[in-house]
Enzyme design. Structure first.
Site, PDB file in Angstrom:
ATOM      1  N   LYS A  16      23.642  -1.800 -44.236  1.00  0.00           N
ATOM      2  CA  LYS A  16      22.433  -2.544 -44.593  1.00  0.00           C
ATOM      3  C   LYS A  16      21.224  -1.668 -44.287  1.00  0.00           C
ATOM      4  CE  LYS A  16      22.708  -4.846 -40.152  1.00  0.00           C
ATOM      5  NZ  LYS A  16      23.852  -3.956 -39.779  1.00  0.00           N
ATOM      6  N   LYS A  37      24.959  -3.172 -54.472  1.00  0.00           N
ATOM      7  CA  LYS A  37      23.772  -3.099 -53.633  1.00  0.00           C
ATOM      8  C   LYS A  37      22.891  -4.296 -53.975  1.00  0.00           C
ATOM      9  CE  LYS A  37      21.646   0.900 -52.497  1.00  0.00           C
ATOM     10  NZ  LYS A  37      20.759   2.090 -52.574  1.00  0.00           N
ATOM     11  N   ASP A 132      13.692  13.757 -53.351  1.00  0.00           N
ATOM     12  CA  ASP A 132      14.003  13.242 -52.013  1.00  0.00           C
ATOM     13  C   ASP A 132      15.381  13.697 -51.532  1.00  0.00           C
ATOM     14  OD1 ASP A 132      13.759   9.936 -50.462  1.00  0.00           O
ATOM     15  OD2 ASP A 132      13.409  11.971 -49.746  1.00  0.00           O
ATOM     16  N   LYS A 134      17.924  14.885 -49.162  1.00  0.00           N
ATOM     17  CA  LYS A 134      18.123  14.984 -47.708  1.00  0.00           C
ATOM     18  C   LYS A 134      19.486  14.379 -47.408  1.00  0.00           C
ATOM     19  CE  LYS A 134      15.269  10.857 -47.124  1.00  0.00           C
ATOM     20  NZ  LYS A 134      13.993  10.329 -46.638  1.00  0.00           N
ATOM     21  N   ASN A 137      20.505  10.829 -48.233  1.00  0.00           N
ATOM     22  CA  ASN A 137      20.615  10.369 -49.624  1.00  0.00           C
ATOM     23  C   ASN A 137      21.845  10.937 -50.312  1.00  0.00           C
ATOM     24  OD1 ASN A 137      18.295   8.915 -49.411  1.00  0.00           O
ATOM     25  ND2 ASN A 137      16.975  10.523 -50.252  1.00  0.00           N
ATOM     26  N   ASP A 150      20.509   8.758 -54.141  1.00  0.00           N
ATOM     27  CA  ASP A 150      19.161   8.242 -53.907  1.00  0.00           C
ATOM     28  C   ASP A 150      18.665   7.419 -55.097  1.00  0.00           C
ATOM     29  OD1 ASP A 150      16.495   7.927 -53.044  1.00  0.00           O
ATOM     30  OD2 ASP A 150      15.956   9.530 -54.435  1.00  0.00           O
ATOM     31  N   THR A 168      11.134  10.766 -43.222  1.00  0.00           N
ATOM     32  CA  THR A 168      11.013  12.088 -42.636  1.00  0.00           C
ATOM     33  C   THR A 168      10.096  12.997 -43.447  1.00  0.00           C
ATOM     34  OG1 THR A 168      12.204  14.061 -42.007  1.00  0.00           O
ATOM     35  CG2 THR A 168      13.061  12.869 -43.912  1.00  0.00           C
TER      36      THR A 168
HETATM   37  C1  LIG Z   1      23.979   2.065 -43.303  1.00  0.00           C
HETATM   38  O1  LIG Z   1      25.279   2.500 -43.591  1.00  0.00           O
HETATM   39  C2  LIG Z   1      25.674   2.449 -44.874  1.00  0.00           C
HETATM   40  C3  LIG Z   1      24.817   2.018 -45.848  1.00  0.00           C
HETATM   41  C4  LIG Z   1      25.273   2.006 -47.143  1.00  0.00           C
HETATM   42  C5  LIG Z   1      26.552   2.403 -47.466  1.00  0.00           C
HETATM   43  C6  LIG Z   1      27.419   2.824 -46.466  1.00  0.00           C
HETATM   44  C7  LIG Z   1      28.769   3.250 -46.861  1.00  0.00           C
HETATM   45  N1  LIG Z   1      28.901   3.471 -48.171  1.00  0.00           N
HETATM   46  C8  LIG Z   1      30.085   3.874 -48.687  1.00  0.00           C
HETATM   47  N2  LIG Z   1      30.198   4.101 -50.027  1.00  0.00           N
HETATM   48  C9  LIG Z   1      29.263   3.814 -50.997  1.00  0.00           C
HETATM   49  C10 LIG Z   1      27.991   3.270 -50.886  1.00  0.00           C
HETATM   50  C11 LIG Z   1      27.519   3.180 -52.191  1.00  0.00           C
HETATM   51  C12 LIG Z   1      26.204   2.685 -52.655  1.00  0.00           C
HETATM   52  N3  LIG Z   1      28.465   3.671 -53.000  1.00  0.00           N
HETATM   53  N4  LIG Z   1      29.526   4.047 -52.263  1.00  0.00           N
HETATM   54  C13 LIG Z   1      31.197   4.072 -47.901  1.00  0.00           C
HETATM   55  C14 LIG Z   1      31.109   3.845 -46.534  1.00  0.00           C
HETATM   56  C15 LIG Z   1      32.246   4.062 -45.714  1.00  0.00           C
HETATM   57  C16 LIG Z   1      32.141   3.847 -44.363  1.00  0.00           C
HETATM   58  C17 LIG Z   1      30.932   3.422 -43.818  1.00  0.00           C
HETATM   59  C18 LIG Z   1      29.818   3.212 -44.596  1.00  0.00           C
HETATM   60  C19 LIG Z   1      29.877   3.412 -45.970  1.00  0.00           C
HETATM   61  C20 LIG Z   1      26.947   2.862 -45.172  1.00  0.00           C
END
Ligand SMILES: COc1cccc(-c2nc(Nc3cc(C)[nH]n3)cc3ccccc23)c1
Length: 279
Positions: A16, A37, A132, A134, A137, A150, A168
């Site tokens: 989140k 999302k 952006d 970094k 992203n 991003d 940042t």
């Molecule tokens: C704040 O930590 C966040 C925030 C958003 C996504 C993750 C996260 N994302 C993905 N994959 C994604 C995300 C998107 C938009 N497409 N594929 C995998 C993960 C696996 C373990 C932990 C976390 C994960 C974490």
């Protein structure tokens, strides 16, 4: 499954942040796995720049097809929320891997930079400037390939080291900081500077101009950084050719991809065998 939303079964929240949450999701009829999302319209101040930026970023992102750019398959909304149907990257946030490993070995950093250069060449050919670049992203797929994720309002983890008001400064090029008038136009060369910062951070584990916000601005304006002596001379050479104050003098992406440091670590094994054979 937590709940279902029409055609989607919603799985666990992945993370989140500022603008909403990301959930694992499965499309009912096809069982296709994706990431959903959810953005709350209330959080995107009505009629402000952010709402228009959301629309523009969706417009751009929907038309991009590249293995190192996270796909946006579609979007929909209800009275309160906007939903983005995104490609799922199985290994999550690259910056978490970077923090955990402290820094990447040269072969891994070179492969990531080669993938970034390929994605940026694709974007620049479509006249899209990322602006952006970094670690926060960038996501990682299950085969270790990286994907620029991003949308302009990236999801910030709660323990994001750089959680400052304006995000940042570390990655901003000299032409975008200081000197009062923050010119809003972006020349695609800004991405070359950020690619240089990213290369440095992958290899060293921290950004080259990292300091207090004021000092960071001063150091960026003078390209004032030191590269540790244990970084290979090829990697140092690439970083120095990207972190150049004059945008026009930064190494073009084609030359990044053919740079000795990249070629050395990204030439496929069998081709290397042939090369050795021909020596
Ligand atoms: C704040 O930590 C966040 C925030 C958003 C996504 C993750 C996260 N994302 C993905 N994959 C994604 C995300 C998107 C938009 N497409 N594929 C995998 C993960 C696996 C373990 C932990 C976390 C994960 C974490």
């Amino acid at each position: 499954k937590l709940f279902h939303l029409g055609m989607f079964e919603i799985g666990r929240p992945l993370g989140k942040g500022k603008f909403g949450r990301v959930y694992l999701a499965r499309e009912r009829s096809s069982s296709f796995i994706c990431a959903l999302k959810v953005l709350y319209k209330s959080e995107l101040q009505h009629g402000s720049g952010v709402e228009k930026q959301v629309r523009r970023e969706i417009e751009i992102q929907s038309n991009l097809r590249h293995p190192n750019i996270l796909k946006l398959y579609g979007h929909f909304h209800d009275s309160k929320r906007i939903f983005l149907i995104l490609e799922f990257a199985g290994k999550g946030e690259l910056y978490k891997h970077l923090r955990r490993e402290e820094r990447f070995p040269e072969w891994k950093a070179a492969q990531y930079i080669a993938q970034m250069a390929s994605a940026l060449r694709y974007l620049h050919r479509k006249h899209v400037i990322h602006r952006d670049i970094k670690p926060e992203n960038i996501l990682m797929g299950i085969h270790g390939e990286i994907k620029i994720s991003d949308f302009g309002w990236s999801v910030h983890a709660p323990n994001n080291r750089r959680a400052t008001l304006c995000g940042t400064l570390d990655y901003l090029p000299p032409e975008m900081i200081g000197s009062g008038s923050r010119n809003n136009y972006y020349n695609e060369k800004v991405d070359l500077w950020s690619l240089g910062v990213l290369t440095y951070e992958f290899l060293v584990g921290e950004a080259p101009f990292e300091d207090t916000p004021i000092m960071t601005q001063k150091r960026i304006a003078r390209a004032d950084m030191t590269i540790p002596e244990w970084v290979s001379k090829e990697a140092k050479d690439l970083i120095k050719k990207l972190l150049v104050l004059d945008p026009e003098k930064r190494l073009p992406l084609e030359e990044v991809q053919s740079h000795p440091w990249i070629v050395k670590h990204c030439v496929k094994g069998e081709r290397r065998a042939n090369r050795d054979a021909s020596k």
